[in-house]
Design a protein around this motif. Structure first.
Motif, PDB file in Angstrom:
ATOM      1  N   UNK A 181       0.777  -1.117  -0.106  1.00 16.92           N
ATOM      2  CA  UNK A 181       0.023   0.071  -0.036  1.00 16.92           C
ATOM      3  C   UNK A 181       0.787   1.133  -0.013  1.00 16.92           C
ATOM      4  N   UNK A 182       0.266   2.411  -0.278  1.00 19.37           N
ATOM      5  CA  UNK A 182       0.942   3.491  -0.061  1.00 19.37           C
ATOM      6  C   UNK A 182       0.130   4.651   0.289  1.00 19.37           C
ATOM      7  N   UNK A 183       0.626   5.769   1.200  1.00 14.89           N
ATOM      8  CA  UNK A 183      -0.151   6.558   1.753  1.00 14.89           C
ATOM      9  C   UNK A 183       0.727   7.898   1.618  1.00 14.89           C
ATOM     10  N   UNK A 184      -0.157   8.894   1.430  1.00 17.57           N
ATOM     11  CA  UNK A 184       0.424  10.200   1.411  1.00 17.57           C
ATOM     12  C   UNK A 184       0.264  11.162   2.580  1.00 17.57           C
ATOM     13  N   UNK A 185       1.516  11.446   3.164  1.00 12.19           N
ATOM     14  CA  UNK A 185       1.148  12.128   4.501  1.00 12.19           C
ATOM     15  C   UNK A 185       1.395  13.613   4.274  1.00 12.19           C
TER      16      UNK A 185
END
Length: 91
Positions: free
Chosen positions: A86-90
């Motif tokens: 998965x990937x997240x943008x913080x």
């Protein structure tokens, strides 16, 4: 204002990664941070089993210097259909 430096709150995460032992360890959560700007960072991760992964972050600077950016948390699910990635943008 969301213009606080992302590097301030990524420092503990990067320090933890640098302090990892050199000896072989059992498989675990893999985390990579990149595309860091003044206001955001991309976090890629790979779990060892399906489920929810939560990334917690906060500024290591006092709030006035950090633009008042509070601690935060983002969650994402890792599933076998996506190879547990998965990937997240913080921001």
């Amino acid at each position: 204002m969301r213009g606080a430096s992302v590097l301030g709150w990524l420092a503990p995460l990067l320090a933890l990664a640098a302090a990892a032992p050199a000896a072989a360890a059992p498989p675990g959560l893999l985390v990579t941070v990149g595309e860091v700007t003044d206001t955001s960072a991309m976090v890629w991760l790979r779990g060892i089993a399906w489920g929810e992964v939560t990334v917690r972050y906060e500024s290591v600077r006092p709030a006035p210097m950090a633009g008042g950016v509070p601690a935060g948390a983002r969650s994402v699910r890792v599933e076998p259909s996506r190879n547990l990635t998965a990937k997240l943008v913080l921001q």
